[in-house]
Scaffold this active site. Structure first.
Site, short mmCIF file in Angstrom:
data_model
loop_
_atom_site.label_atom_id
_atom_site.label_comp_id
_atom_site.label_asym_id
_atom_site.label_seq_id
_atom_site.Cartn_x
_atom_site.Cartn_y
_atom_site.Cartn_z
N ASP A 231 -0.12 11.88 -14.89
CA ASP A 231 0.16 12.38 -14.48
C ASP A 231 -0.52 13.76 -14.86
OD1 ASP A 231 2.04 13.94 -15.71
OD2 ASP A 231 3.75 13.80 -13.22
N GLU B 153 -0.37 13.28 -7.34
CA GLU B 153 -0.97 13.50 -9.23
C GLU B 153 -0.86 12.53 -9.84
OE1 GLU B 153 2.94 16.41 -9.77
OE2 GLU B 153 1.46 15.07 -7.17
#
Length: 298
Positions: free
Chosen positions: A176, A219
């Site tokens: 991420d 994300e």
């Protein structure tokens, strides 16, 4: 998307669906899957001989129990596309007629292997471009142009089963974007969207041809690495981490930096499902984040 449409052909969206205008030009023959998990997927028939079946050795792999390991063979010769059954358990059919000898397909024919239906297109045209777009809309994340979560989970499950059958390694990279909320809060969501798109392209450039990279949500991103052991996956993950760290993100004239935290996991005999493999990579990602971020944990 690759197509042989001429410049007068346009595909647009009027908010209610795709509109296709123009005159198509002739191109490569293809099959479009009309049933099963991969509904809408297009398979180009761009080789002289292609086998179709459940085994990964085939040119077209169909993960369905009604399809035999090596189910059918497709030959392209002198402008004709000819189908032969390879002794399958559930049969090969064209327009519901069983294929008992090599049979040429006609444009628009329905080909059935077991329970899986395909439509045959003798050349690129408006209709198969339309269905190719339907497939893209069902499998591609609009924000990053990577595969979406649904496609990722289906592919991971398929690769997990394949690696168990053939005893080959399978690894997963789970990463991420570090402090992404701060990007949105400081520079706005427009900048956040830009970072997502740009970082996706940086990551894609690091992948091998056989890897599957997808946006898992927000994300978070996952890469499936077929045939890769933990060492190979760790090397790729470090290359990805370094590429992201060194990339200059330029948004509205401002140069920004973005790092990522990565977890890497190789399939293990103790894992009972693809979910176990993914969860293990997620735990490794958690260790990277809490160990200082911008690092790889294997």
């Amino acid at each position: 998307m690759t197509s042989n449409l001429d410049l007068s052909t346009r595909i647009t969206n009027n908010g209610k669906g795709l509109l296709v205008r123009g005159t198509p030009s002739r191109g490569r023959a293809c099959l479009i899957q009309y049933s099963g998990d991969a509904l809408g997927r297009r398979y180009l028939l761009d080789a002289p001989e292609i086998t179709v079946g459940r085994s990964s050795v085939n040119g077209i792999v169909i993960h369905d129990d009604s399809v035999s390991r090596e189910h059918a063979k497709i030959l392209s010769k002198d402008g004709a596309v000819i189908v032969s059954d390879l002794g399958s358990s559930n049969g090969t059919f064209i327009q519901d007629a069983p294929v008992r000898a090599p049979t040429a397909m006609q444009n628009g024919d329905i080909l059935r292997l077991g329970n899986i239906l395909f439509k045959f297109f003798a050349h690129d045209n408006v209709e198969n471009v339309f269905h190719d777009n339907i497939y893209r809309m069902a499998t591609i994340d609009a924000g990053t142009q990577l595969f979406n979560k649904k496609y990722l989970l289906e592919t991971l499950d398929s690769e997990f089963r394949t690696c168990r059958v053939y005893g080959r390694p399978l690894s997963v990279i789970y990463y991420d974007l570090d402090f992404f909320k701060k990007v949105n809060d400081t520079h706005g969501h427009g900048c956040g969207d830009f970072i997502l798109r740009e970082s996706a392209q940086v990551a894609k450039a690091c992948m091998r041809a056989e890897d599957v990279l997808a946006r898992f949500g927000g994300e978070e991103f996952v890469a499936i690495l077929p045939g890769a052991d933990s060492r190979t996956a760790a090397e790729l993950a470090e290359r990805l981490r370094k590429s992201m760290e060194e990339h200059a993100f330029v948004f509205e004239g401002k140069k920004l930096k973005q790092t990522i935290s990565i977890g890497v996991s190789q399939n293990q005999p103790a894992f009972k499902s693809a979910t176990d493999l993914l969860n293990d990579a997620d735990q490794k990602l958690y260790q990277s984040k809490h160990g200082g971020r911008n690092r790889v944990t294997v």
